[in-house]
Design a protein around this motif. Structure first.
Motif, PDB file in Angstrom:
ATOM      1  N   LEU A 119       0.802  -0.900   0.204  1.00  0.00           N
ATOM      2  CA  LEU A 119       0.365   0.213  -0.111  1.00  0.00           C
ATOM      3  C   LEU A 119       0.795   1.003   0.026  1.00  0.00           C
ATOM      4  O   LEU A 119       0.495   2.279   0.057  1.00  0.00           O
ATOM      5  CB  LEU A 119      -0.933  -0.281   1.231  1.00  0.00           C
ATOM      6  CG  LEU A 119      -1.923  -1.251   0.921  1.00  0.00           C
ATOM      7  CD1 LEU A 119      -2.123  -1.128   2.617  1.00  0.00           C
ATOM      8  CD2 LEU A 119      -3.324  -0.602   0.641  1.00  0.00           C
ATOM      9  N   GLY A 120       2.217   0.789  -0.260  1.00  0.00           N
ATOM     10  CA  GLY A 120       3.135   2.431  -0.327  1.00  0.00           C
ATOM     11  C   GLY A 120       3.572   2.528   1.079  1.00  0.00           C
ATOM     12  O   GLY A 120       4.991   3.063   0.273  1.00  0.00           O
ATOM     13  N   HIS A 121       3.463   2.190   2.417  1.00  0.00           N
ATOM     14  CA  HIS A 121       3.857   2.633   3.593  1.00  0.00           C
ATOM     15  C   HIS A 121       5.245   1.409   3.604  1.00  0.00           C
ATOM     16  O   HIS A 121       5.750   0.720   3.599  1.00  0.00           O
ATOM     17  CB  HIS A 121       3.013   1.447   4.941  1.00  0.00           C
ATOM     18  CG  HIS A 121       1.706   1.963   4.674  1.00  0.00           C
ATOM     19  ND1 HIS A 121       1.276   3.100   5.347  1.00  0.00           N
ATOM     20  CD2 HIS A 121       0.536   1.229   4.421  1.00  0.00           C
ATOM     21  CE1 HIS A 121       0.022   3.585   4.954  1.00  0.00           C
ATOM     22  NE2 HIS A 121      -0.270   2.639   4.545  1.00  0.00           N
ATOM     23  N   PRO A 162      -3.897   2.902   2.000  1.00  0.00           N
ATOM     24  CA  PRO A 162      -2.776   4.159   1.038  1.00  0.00           C
ATOM     25  C   PRO A 162      -2.116   4.775   1.968  1.00  0.00           C
ATOM     26  O   PRO A 162      -2.961   5.831   3.291  1.00  0.00           O
ATOM     27  CB  PRO A 162      -3.242   4.530  -0.216  1.00  0.00           C
ATOM     28  CG  PRO A 162      -4.486   3.624  -0.550  1.00  0.00           C
ATOM     29  CD  PRO A 162      -5.677   3.619   0.554  1.00  0.00           C
ATOM     30  N   SER A 178      -2.714   3.860   9.112  1.00  0.00           N
ATOM     31  CA  SER A 178      -3.164   2.611   9.178  1.00  0.00           C
ATOM     32  C   SER A 178      -2.933   1.570  10.020  1.00  0.00           C
ATOM     33  O   SER A 178      -1.567   1.646  10.612  1.00  0.00           O
ATOM     34  CB  SER A 178      -2.247   1.487   7.953  1.00  0.00           C
ATOM     35  OG  SER A 178      -3.470   2.171   6.159  1.00  0.00           O
TER      36      SER A 178
END
Length: 337
Positions: A177-179, A333, A270
């Motif tokens: 998710l781009g973390h 995201p 998140s």
């Protein structure tokens, strides 16, 4: 009889014809359905027909920690149900702070002449606690099974969730998710599951964020809502956009901490839990978590114990169960920037 069949059918959620087959001992009825009908008999206060009364094979102790974390009652229920199906009578022993200790429960179980004991996340999972208590039990020939906490050197079968896989699944999901600023809120390192999760997290983060010190992404706290909140707030202060927690209760605390800072989940941060405790799918937002395979683990623990009671030697290698990532609404995201 007609009213009785109808009442039993409604209670068990089956047809009256199925109830009739069970009461008359006819074949062709699934084990779960037969169990539901027999449970309906008990709930409605009917005596079981003589031919349906199972002789108890004996008593089995089941020692669990405090019940604040819903996964412990879930594991206990899985073990109890399987024991009952195998003809054994479970004796549930639940601990609480300042209450009866594990050793005191064991003494009481021995006085009751139990045929074996299942320990769930007990002192065996705490490396600071001695192993002598378990050696004493096995040396007297009493079968025991350890759940979620492999104790090296103890002559007993062991059943656990694969904590390393659980963390790898969570890190992989968040990274997709781009973390990149992913934190871990975990309990004390003396607990075997916590230590395993931390070790797996360090390995996983070496690939995700190779230029940072993995220890900067970890906060050690208590396995509780309050512990999760404190750890979550500290990780947020360090600039993390995602938090993996050692339990669902900790994850709820991390969400509370984020909201206390005026942040939204998952838009700003998140959060991933661990356990997939009952009702966790109905939180706000529904929690993304790594599910422990409670049912299969309970059945495996009982199968090992019953085999040992019957005189068969079960392998002492730890039986690891693969967890599943359950994606819900608490992860999204990575925020821009």
């Amino acid at each position: 009889m007609r009213t009785r069949l109808k009442d039993l059918a409604e209670q068990a959620g089956v047809s009256t014809a199925t109830v009739s087959r069970v009461l008359n001992g006819k074949p062709g009825v699934a084990t779960e359905t037969r169990t539901a009908v027999l449970a309906a008999l008990d709930v409605l206060g009917y005596d079981r027909p003589e031919k349906l009364r199972t002789r108890s094979e004996g008593l089995v102790g089941l020692v669990v920690p405090e019940l604040d974390n819903p996964v412990f009652p879930a594991l206990a229920q899985a073990v109890e149900t399987t024991l009952s199906e195998r003809g054994y009578t479970p004796l549930l022993c639940t601990q609480s702070p300042g209450g009866t200790t594990e050793d005191e429960y064991v003494d009481m179980l021995l006085e009751h002449g139990v045929d074996g004991i299942v320990f769930i996340s007990g002192r065996h999972a705490d490396e600071s606690a001695g192993r002598d208590r378990y050696h004493r039990l096995t040396s007297r020939g009493l079968p025991i099974v350890l759940v979620n906490g492999y104790a090296d050197g103890v002559d007993a079968p062991s059943v656990s969730t694969d904590d390393a896989v659980a963390v790898e699944l969570a890190v992989r999901h968040l990274a997709s998710l781009g973390h990149r600023r992913i934190g871990l809120a975990i309990g004390p390192d003396r607990y075997i599951p916590a230590r395993r999760k931390r070790s797996a997290f360090t390995r996983a983060m070496t690939a995700v964020a190779p230029d940072t010190d993995p220890d900067d992404h970890v906060v050690t706290t208590l396995f509780s809502v309050e512990g999760g909140q404190a750890a979550g707030e500290e990780l947020l202060d360090r600039g993390h956009t995602a938090i993996i927690c050692g339990s669902d209760m900790m994850a709820l605390g991390a969400i509370r901490g984020a909201r206390g800072r005026g942040l939204s989940v998952p838009e700003d941060v998140s959060v991933v839990g661990f356990d997939d405790s009952p009702l966790i799918a109905f939180t706000d937002p529904p929690l993304t978590t790594v599910r422990q395979p409670v049912g299969p683990m309970g059945r495996a623990a009982v199968s090992a114990l019953v085999s040992e009671i019957g005189g068969a030697k079960v392998p002492r290698t730890e039986l690891l169960f693969h967890p599943d990532l359950i994606v819900r609404g608490s992860t999204g995201p990575a925020p821009p920037g």
